[in-house]
Write a protein that holds these residues in place. Sequence first.
Motif, PDB file in Angstrom:
ATOM      1  N   LYS A  39       0.830  -1.206   0.000  1.00 22.82           N
ATOM      2  CA  LYS A  39       0.000   0.000   0.000  1.00 22.82           C
ATOM      3  C   LYS A  39       0.866   1.257   0.000  1.00 22.82           C
ATOM      4  CE  LYS A  39      -0.429   0.306   4.956  1.00 22.82           C
ATOM      5  NZ  LYS A  39      -1.242   0.720   6.050  1.00 22.82           N
ATOM      6  N   PHE A  40       0.281   2.336  -0.473  1.00 22.37           N
ATOM      7  CA  PHE A  40       0.929   3.641  -0.486  1.00 22.37           C
ATOM      8  C   PHE A  40       0.967   4.185   0.929  1.00 22.37           C
ATOM      9  CE2 PHE A  40       0.300   8.318  -0.745  1.00 22.37           C
ATOM     10  CZ  PHE A  40       1.508   8.663  -1.324  1.00 22.37           C
ATOM     11  N   GLU A  41       2.151   4.649   1.339  1.00 18.51           N
ATOM     12  CA  GLU A  41       2.302   5.274   2.656  1.00 18.51           C
ATOM     13  C   GLU A  41       2.769   6.711   2.441  1.00 18.51           C
ATOM     14  OE1 GLU A  41       4.392   2.971   5.566  1.00 18.51           O
ATOM     15  OE2 GLU A  41       3.591   1.106   4.759  1.00 18.51           O
ATOM     16  N   ARG A  42       1.884   7.643   2.734  1.00 16.79           N
ATOM     17  CA  ARG A  42       2.182   9.057   2.497  1.00 16.79           C
ATOM     18  C   ARG A  42       3.235   9.552   3.475  1.00 16.79           C
ATOM     19  NH1 ARG A  42      -2.855  12.329   2.252  1.00 16.79           N
ATOM     20  NH2 ARG A  42      -2.910  11.963   4.465  1.00 16.79           N
ATOM     21  N   VAL A  43       4.179  10.338   2.920  1.00 19.70           N
ATOM     22  CA  VAL A  43       5.221  10.971   3.715  1.00 19.70           C
ATOM     23  C   VAL A  43       4.947  12.469   3.834  1.00 19.70           C
ATOM     24  CG1 VAL A  43       7.697  11.488   3.816  1.00 19.70           C
ATOM     25  CG2 VAL A  43       6.923   9.224   3.080  1.00 19.70           C
ATOM     26  N   SER A  44       4.490  13.081   2.726  1.00 17.82           N
ATOM     27  CA  SER A  44       4.181  14.512   2.753  1.00 17.82           C
ATOM     28  C   SER A  44       3.074  14.813   1.758  1.00 17.82           C
ATOM     29  CB  SER A  44       5.428  15.341   2.420  1.00 17.82           C
ATOM     30  OG  SER A  44       5.849  15.088   1.097  1.00 17.82           O
ATOM     31  N   ARG A  45       2.428  15.953   1.985  1.00 18.07           N
ATOM     32  CA  ARG A  45       1.344  16.378   1.100  1.00 18.07           C
ATOM     33  C   ARG A  45       1.491  17.859   0.810  1.00 18.07           C
ATOM     34  NH1 ARG A  45      -5.045  15.042   1.725  1.00 18.07           N
ATOM     35  NH2 ARG A  45      -5.667  16.093  -0.178  1.00 18.07           N
ATOM     36  N   MET A  46       1.321  18.206  -0.477  1.00 16.74           N
ATOM     37  CA  MET A  46       1.360  19.593  -0.909  1.00 16.74           C
ATOM     38  C   MET A  46       0.020  19.904  -1.568  1.00 16.74           C
ATOM     39  SD  MET A  46       5.232  19.643  -2.315  1.00 16.74           S
ATOM     40  CE  MET A  46       5.610  17.894  -2.316  1.00 16.74           C
ATOM     41  N   GLU A  49      -0.250  17.562  -4.926  1.00 17.57           N
ATOM     42  CA  GLU A  49       0.366  16.242  -4.970  1.00 17.57           C
ATOM     43  C   GLU A  49       0.734  15.778  -3.573  1.00 17.57           C
ATOM     44  OE1 GLU A  49       3.755  16.942  -7.518  1.00 17.57           O
ATOM     45  OE2 GLU A  49       5.070  17.268  -5.805  1.00 17.57           O
ATOM     46  N   GLU A  50       0.949  14.488  -3.478  1.00 19.78           N
ATOM     47  CA  GLU A  50       1.474  13.931  -2.246  1.00 19.78           C
ATOM     48  C   GLU A  50       2.616  12.992  -2.602  1.00 19.78           C
ATOM     49  OE1 GLU A  50      -1.703  12.005  -0.170  1.00 19.78           O
ATOM     50  OE2 GLU A  50      -2.209  10.724  -1.838  1.00 19.78           O
ATOM     51  N   ARG A  51       3.560  12.864  -1.670  1.00 15.52           N
ATOM     52  CA  ARG A  51       4.738  12.039  -1.878  1.00 15.52           C
ATOM     53  C   ARG A  51       4.734  10.951  -0.815  1.00 15.52           C
ATOM     54  NH1 ARG A  51      10.435  13.136  -3.818  1.00 15.52           N
ATOM     55  NH2 ARG A  51       9.416  14.858  -4.865  1.00 15.52           N
ATOM     56  N   ASN A  90       2.809   6.239 -14.437  1.00 12.31           N
ATOM     57  CA  ASN A  90       1.678   5.353 -14.682  1.00 12.31           C
ATOM     58  C   ASN A  90       0.438   6.065 -14.156  1.00 12.31           C
ATOM     59  OD1 ASN A  90       0.057   3.204 -15.301  1.00 12.31           O
ATOM     60  ND2 ASN A  90       0.868   1.855 -13.731  1.00 12.31           N
ATOM     61  N   GLY A  91      -0.305   6.694 -15.037  1.00 14.37           N
ATOM     62  CA  GLY A  91      -1.485   7.453 -14.611  1.00 14.37           C
ATOM     63  C   GLY A  91      -1.059   8.669 -13.804  1.00 14.37           C
ATOM     64  N   SER A  92      -1.618   8.833 -12.631  1.00 12.82           N
ATOM     65  CA  SER A  92      -1.281   9.986 -11.791  1.00 12.82           C
ATOM     66  C   SER A  92      -0.076   9.710 -10.893  1.00 12.82           C
ATOM     67  CB  SER A  92      -2.490  10.374 -10.935  1.00 12.82           C
ATOM     68  OG  SER A  92      -2.820   9.317 -10.063  1.00 12.82           O
ATOM     69  N   TRP A  93       0.558   8.571 -11.056  1.00 15.76           N
ATOM     70  CA  TRP A  93       1.707   8.178 -10.237  1.00 15.76           C
ATOM     71  C   TRP A  93       3.009   8.371 -11.005  1.00 15.76           C
ATOM     72  CZ3 TRP A  93       0.811   6.830  -5.250  1.00 15.76           C
ATOM     73  CH2 TRP A  93      -0.503   6.513  -4.916  1.00 15.76           C
ATOM     74  N   ARG A  94       4.047   8.817 -10.276  1.00 17.07           N
ATOM     75  CA  ARG A  94       5.366   8.991 -10.886  1.00 17.07           C
ATOM     76  C   ARG A  94       6.434   8.520  -9.900  1.00 17.07           C
ATOM     77  NH1 ARG A  94       8.194  13.845 -10.414  1.00 17.07           N
ATOM     78  NH2 ARG A  94       6.216  14.804  -9.821  1.00 17.07           N
ATOM     79  N   ILE A  95       7.329   7.664 -10.376  1.00 15.88           N
ATOM     80  CA  ILE A  95       8.446   7.196  -9.550  1.00 15.88           C
ATOM     81  C   ILE A  95       9.520   8.274  -9.545  1.00 15.88           C
ATOM     82  CG2 ILE A  95      10.282   5.490  -9.309  1.00 15.88           C
ATOM     83  CD1 ILE A  95       8.428   3.481 -10.735  1.00 15.88           C
ATOM     84  N   VAL A  96       9.936   8.706  -8.346  1.00 18.29           N
ATOM     85  CA  VAL A  96      10.984   9.712  -8.231  1.00 18.29           C
ATOM     86  C   VAL A  96      12.222   9.171  -7.530  1.00 18.29           C
ATOM     87  CG1 VAL A  96       9.409  11.670  -8.375  1.00 18.29           C
ATOM     88  CG2 VAL A  96       9.966  10.702  -6.129  1.00 18.29           C
ATOM     89  N   GLY A  97      12.130   7.966  -6.993  1.00 18.00           N
ATOM     90  CA  GLY A  97      13.275   7.340  -6.341  1.00 18.00           C
ATOM     91  C   GLY A  97      13.046   5.855  -6.199  1.00 18.00           C
ATOM     92  N   LEU A 122       9.843   1.959  -3.732  1.00 16.31           N
ATOM     93  CA  LEU A 122       9.617   3.079  -4.634  1.00 16.31           C
ATOM     94  C   LEU A 122       9.228   4.338  -3.849  1.00 16.31           C
ATOM     95  CD1 LEU A 122       7.408   1.225  -7.266  1.00 16.31           C
ATOM     96  CD2 LEU A 122       9.859   1.720  -7.426  1.00 16.31           C
ATOM     97  N   THR A 123       9.878   5.448  -4.153  1.00 17.06           N
ATOM     98  CA  THR A 123       9.423   6.747  -3.684  1.00 17.06           C
ATOM     99  C   THR A 123       8.628   7.326  -4.843  1.00 17.06           C
ATOM    100  OG1 THR A 123      11.380   7.029  -2.317  1.00 17.06           O
ATOM    101  CG2 THR A 123      10.126   9.020  -2.843  1.00 17.06           C
ATOM    102  N   VAL A 124       7.373   7.688  -4.566  1.00 19.43           N
ATOM    103  CA  VAL A 124       6.477   8.096  -5.632  1.00 19.43           C
ATOM    104  C   VAL A 124       5.790   9.421  -5.302  1.00 19.43           C
ATOM    105  CG1 VAL A 124       6.043   5.739  -6.394  1.00 19.43           C
ATOM    106  CG2 VAL A 124       4.546   6.759  -4.689  1.00 19.43           C
ATOM    107  N   VAL A 125       5.358  10.087  -6.380  1.00 26.36           N
ATOM    108  CA  VAL A 125       4.553  11.291  -6.265  1.00 26.36           C
ATOM    109  C   VAL A 125       3.221  10.986  -6.922  1.00 26.36           C
ATOM    110  CG1 VAL A 125       4.298  13.701  -6.991  1.00 26.36           C
ATOM    111  CG2 VAL A 125       6.535  12.848  -6.238  1.00 26.36           C
TER     112      VAL A 125
END
Length: 128
Positions: A39-46, A49-51, A90-97, A122-125
């Motif tokens: 599952k996605f685990e949010r680290v931060s939210r702007m 977008e959220e990361r 992939n859709g609204s997801w982007r791998i940044v790390g 994966l670190t994702v936005v």
Amino acid sequence: MQLSFLVAKALLEGDFASYFASLPSADDEPEPIVLREGKFERVSRMEHEERGTVAVAVLVVREVAATVEADAIACEKWIRAYGWEPVAENGSWRIVGLDTTAPSFKEIDGSGRFVWAFDVLLTVVRGI
């Protein structure tokens, strides 16, 4: 979310052929690579977008112990070295790390096959 699809695509480009969402029977596919997305685990939210992070478990299943270890190490090495930038969305997801854990023995399954595993972290936005 299917970020595991991007990992599967990378494995296919590295000639690691069969991948599945669940472990198939030995009769259907004797030596699969199985991907399980966490599952996605949010680290931060702007504002837009959220990361966060998502772990994709990679299970390499083989009938021979020496083969499974070598194949799992090769898969993990390929994923670490893969050029993600052109295919990181992939859709609204982007791998940044991306990071990986070291492959290790997991179990012998009910069919007597050897299973080695590693995680792709994966670190994702996500656009919101």
